[in-house]
Design a protein around this motif. Structure first.
Motif, PDB file in Angstrom:
ATOM      1  N   ARG A  89     -61.898 -18.077  39.113  1.00  0.00           N
ATOM      2  CA  ARG A  89     -63.056 -17.173  39.065  1.00  0.00           C
ATOM      3  C   ARG A  89     -64.282 -17.721  39.804  1.00  0.00           C
ATOM      4  N   PRO A  90     -64.661 -18.982  39.612  1.00  0.00           N
ATOM      5  CA  PRO A  90     -65.771 -19.497  40.424  1.00  0.00           C
ATOM      6  C   PRO A  90     -65.430 -19.517  41.916  1.00  0.00           C
ATOM      7  N   PHE A  91     -64.178 -19.809  42.245  1.00  0.00           N
ATOM      8  CA  PHE A  91     -63.747 -19.798  43.638  1.00  0.00           C
ATOM      9  C   PHE A  91     -63.929 -18.408  44.237  1.00  0.00           C
ATOM     10  N   MET A  92     -63.511 -17.392  43.504  1.00  0.00           N
ATOM     11  CA  MET A  92     -63.626 -16.013  43.991  1.00  0.00           C
ATOM     12  C   MET A  92     -65.090 -15.621  44.186  1.00  0.00           C
ATOM     13  N   ALA A  93     -65.950 -15.997  43.229  1.00  0.00           N
ATOM     14  CA  ALA A  93     -67.378 -15.675  43.350  1.00  0.00           C
ATOM     15  C   ALA A  93     -67.977 -16.363  44.566  1.00  0.00           C
ATOM     16  N   TRP A  94     -67.618 -17.618  44.790  1.00  0.00           N
ATOM     17  CA  TRP A  94     -68.111 -18.388  45.940  1.00  0.00           C
ATOM     18  C   TRP A  94     -67.651 -17.764  47.256  1.00  0.00           C
ATOM     19  N   VAL A  95     -66.381 -17.468  47.362  1.00  0.00           N
ATOM     20  CA  VAL A  95     -65.826 -16.918  48.605  1.00  0.00           C
ATOM     21  C   VAL A  95     -66.454 -15.564  48.921  1.00  0.00           C
ATOM     22  N   ASP A  96     -66.641 -14.740  47.892  1.00  0.00           N
ATOM     23  CA  ASP A  96     -67.270 -13.441  48.092  1.00  0.00           C
ATOM     24  C   ASP A  96     -68.727 -13.596  48.518  1.00  0.00           C
ATOM     25  N   SER A  97     -69.476 -14.441  47.809  1.00  0.00           N
ATOM     26  CA  SER A  97     -70.907 -14.607  48.072  1.00  0.00           C
ATOM     27  C   SER A  97     -71.191 -15.304  49.396  1.00  0.00           C
ATOM     28  N   GLN A  98     -70.482 -16.389  49.660  1.00  0.00           N
ATOM     29  CA  GLN A  98     -70.792 -17.204  50.832  1.00  0.00           C
ATOM     30  C   GLN A  98     -70.125 -16.735  52.119  1.00  0.00           C
ATOM     31  N   PHE A  99     -68.947 -16.140  52.009  1.00  0.00           N
ATOM     32  CA  PHE A  99     -68.181 -15.833  53.208  1.00  0.00           C
ATOM     33  C   PHE A  99     -67.883 -14.346  53.387  1.00  0.00           C
ATOM     34  N   LEU A 101     -65.806 -12.369  51.903  1.00  0.00           N
ATOM     35  CA  LEU A 101     -64.413 -11.947  51.766  1.00  0.00           C
ATOM     36  C   LEU A 101     -64.206 -11.430  50.345  1.00  0.00           C
ATOM     37  N   HIS A 102     -63.500 -10.321  50.204  1.00  0.00           N
ATOM     38  CA  HIS A 102     -63.270  -9.728  48.887  1.00  0.00           C
ATOM     39  C   HIS A 102     -62.071 -10.395  48.228  1.00  0.00           C
ATOM     40  N   ARG A 116     -46.722  -6.586  47.965  1.00  0.00           N
ATOM     41  CA  ARG A 116     -47.027  -5.253  48.521  1.00  0.00           C
ATOM     42  C   ARG A 116     -48.466  -5.151  49.011  1.00  0.00           C
ATOM     43  N   GLU A 117     -49.328  -6.034  48.507  1.00  0.00           N
ATOM     44  CA  GLU A 117     -50.733  -6.028  48.906  1.00  0.00           C
ATOM     45  C   GLU A 117     -50.989  -6.868  50.159  1.00  0.00           C
ATOM     46  N   VAL A 118     -50.015  -7.669  50.556  1.00  0.00           N
ATOM     47  CA  VAL A 118     -50.171  -8.556  51.713  1.00  0.00           C
ATOM     48  C   VAL A 118     -49.907  -7.773  52.998  1.00  0.00           C
ATOM     49  N   GLY A 119     -50.804  -7.916  53.944  1.00  0.00           N
ATOM     50  CA  GLY A 119     -50.653  -7.243  55.229  1.00  0.00           C
ATOM     51  C   GLY A 119     -51.813  -7.614  56.122  1.00  0.00           C
ATOM     52  N   PRO A 120     -51.947  -6.945  57.244  1.00  0.00           N
ATOM     53  CA  PRO A 120     -53.062  -7.260  58.144  1.00  0.00           C
ATOM     54  C   PRO A 120     -54.399  -7.181  57.402  1.00  0.00           C
ATOM     55  N   GLY A 121     -55.151  -8.263  57.462  1.00  0.00           N
ATOM     56  CA  GLY A 121     -56.465  -8.300  56.827  1.00  0.00           C
ATOM     57  C   GLY A 121     -56.445  -8.586  55.345  1.00  0.00           C
ATOM     58  N   HIS A 183     -42.798 -19.726  42.229  1.00  0.00           N
ATOM     59  CA  HIS A 183     -44.035 -18.964  42.055  1.00  0.00           C
ATOM     60  C   HIS A 183     -44.444 -18.898  40.586  1.00  0.00           C
ATOM     61  N   ALA A 184     -45.730 -19.126  40.315  1.00  0.00           N
ATOM     62  CA  ALA A 184     -46.257 -19.092  38.954  1.00  0.00           C
ATOM     63  C   ALA A 184     -46.742 -17.703  38.542  1.00  0.00           C
ATOM     64  N   ARG A 185     -46.515 -16.714  39.406  1.00  0.00           N
ATOM     65  CA  ARG A 185     -46.882 -15.317  39.131  1.00  0.00           C
ATOM     66  C   ARG A 185     -48.383 -15.119  38.996  1.00  0.00           C
ATOM     67  N   ARG A 186     -49.134 -15.944  39.748  1.00  0.00           N
ATOM     68  CA  ARG A 186     -50.581 -15.776  39.768  1.00  0.00           C
ATOM     69  C   ARG A 186     -51.102 -16.224  41.129  1.00  0.00           C
ATOM     70  N   GLY A 187     -52.317 -15.805  41.406  1.00  0.00           N
ATOM     71  CA  GLY A 187     -52.938 -16.175  42.658  1.00  0.00           C
ATOM     72  C   GLY A 187     -54.184 -15.336  42.900  1.00  0.00           C
ATOM     73  N   ILE A 188     -54.612 -15.321  44.154  1.00  0.00           N
ATOM     74  CA  ILE A 188     -55.823 -14.594  44.540  1.00  0.00           C
ATOM     75  C   ILE A 188     -55.537 -13.824  45.814  1.00  0.00           C
ATOM     76  N   LEU A 189     -55.708 -12.505  45.751  1.00  0.00           N
ATOM     77  CA  LEU A 189     -55.651 -11.684  46.949  1.00  0.00           C
ATOM     78  C   LEU A 189     -57.000 -11.787  47.641  1.00  0.00           C
ATOM     79  N   ILE A 190     -57.000 -12.013  48.928  1.00  0.00           N
ATOM     80  CA  ILE A 190     -58.255 -12.097  49.686  1.00  0.00           C
ATOM     81  C   ILE A 190     -58.181 -11.111  50.828  1.00  0.00           C
ATOM     82  N   ARG A 191     -59.223 -10.262  50.911  1.00  0.00           N
ATOM     83  CA  ARG A 191     -59.258  -9.219  51.938  1.00  0.00           C
ATOM     84  C   ARG A 191     -60.430  -9.423  52.869  1.00  0.00           C
ATOM     85  N   ARG A 192     -60.163  -9.277  54.112  1.00  0.00           N
ATOM     86  CA  ARG A 192     -61.198  -9.296  55.128  1.00  0.00           C
ATOM     87  C   ARG A 192     -62.024  -8.018  54.989  1.00  0.00           C
ATOM     88  N   THR A 193     -63.328  -8.146  54.998  1.00  0.00           N
ATOM     89  CA  THR A 193     -64.177  -6.968  54.761  1.00  0.00           C
ATOM     90  C   THR A 193     -64.777  -6.396  56.029  1.00  0.00           C
TER      91      THR A 193
END
Length: 194
Positions: A89-99, A101-102, A116-121, A183-193
């Motif tokens: 969660r802190p990683f996601m907030a940092w990446v969104d705020s500083q860079f 990226l959603h 299914r969510e992985v693709g261009p961008g 796979h631990a069945r968890r992670g973070i989806l990151i989208r280019r905005t």
């Protein structure tokens, strides 16, 4: 790499000092000791660094990324020296705020669904076992390491593995059923905005 117990893995290089094999100063570390302490703990930051280099003009050394991640609470160093993190969660907030990226948290979701969510961008930083670098490992643990899943096609997961062997770290691939074993069945989806 060898197992140290039911839930532990130890990575070793047979007496070779890794700081002699790597230019730790160019990565922004202040000392070889700092590099040795953090080098096995920053797989998530290596995934982020790869994204920043691929999607933006931002060029930060690993040392600079680590300093920011510590400021944002993405890692917590306990008095004993044990490190907790990467904390999502802190990683996601940092990446969104500083860079800009959603980020979206993925939990309790098999790769057969999250891919299914992985693709261009849009990519997935996936929690896997560090044993993924040796796909024939029997009964691997799940989690403890992060890889960057950038494509899934024809039942094959394609990913960057920051701790892979030199021949497969930049572009590793496994059939989805094999990837799922690690796979631990968890992670973070990151989208280019943009």
């Amino acid at each position: 790499m060898r197992r140290t117990g039911l839930s532990g893995l130890e990575v070793f290089l047979g007496g070779i000092d890794p700081s002699r094999l790597h230019d730790w100063a160019s990565d922004g570390y202040r000392s070889s000791e700092e590099y040795l302490f953090w080098s096995r703990k920053v797989c998530g930051l290596a995934c982020l660094q790869s994204l920043l280099r691929g999607w933006t003009d931002i060029r930060l050394s690993m040392g600079e990324l680590l300093a920011q991640a510590l400021d944002w609470g993405c890692y917590v160093v306990e008095p004993s020296g044990k490190v907790q993190g990467l904390i999502y969660r802190p990683f996601m907030a940092w990446v969104d705020s500083q860079f800009g990226l959603h980020c979206e948290l993925v939990e309790h979701t098999p790769i057969q669904v999250s891919h299914r969510e992985v693709g261009p961008g849009q990519v997935l930083i996936a929690s896997v076992s560090p044993e993924i670098r040796d796909p024939n490992t029997r009964e691997p643990q799940r989690g403890g390491h992060l890889v960057l899943v950038y494509a899934v096609d024809d039942g094959v997961v394609r990913f960057h593995n920051p701790s892979g062997y030199s021949h497969n770290s930049d572009s590793a691939s496994l059939p989805m059923h094999a990837f799922e074993r690690f796979h631990a069945r968890r992670g973070i989806l990151i989208r280019r905005t943009s």
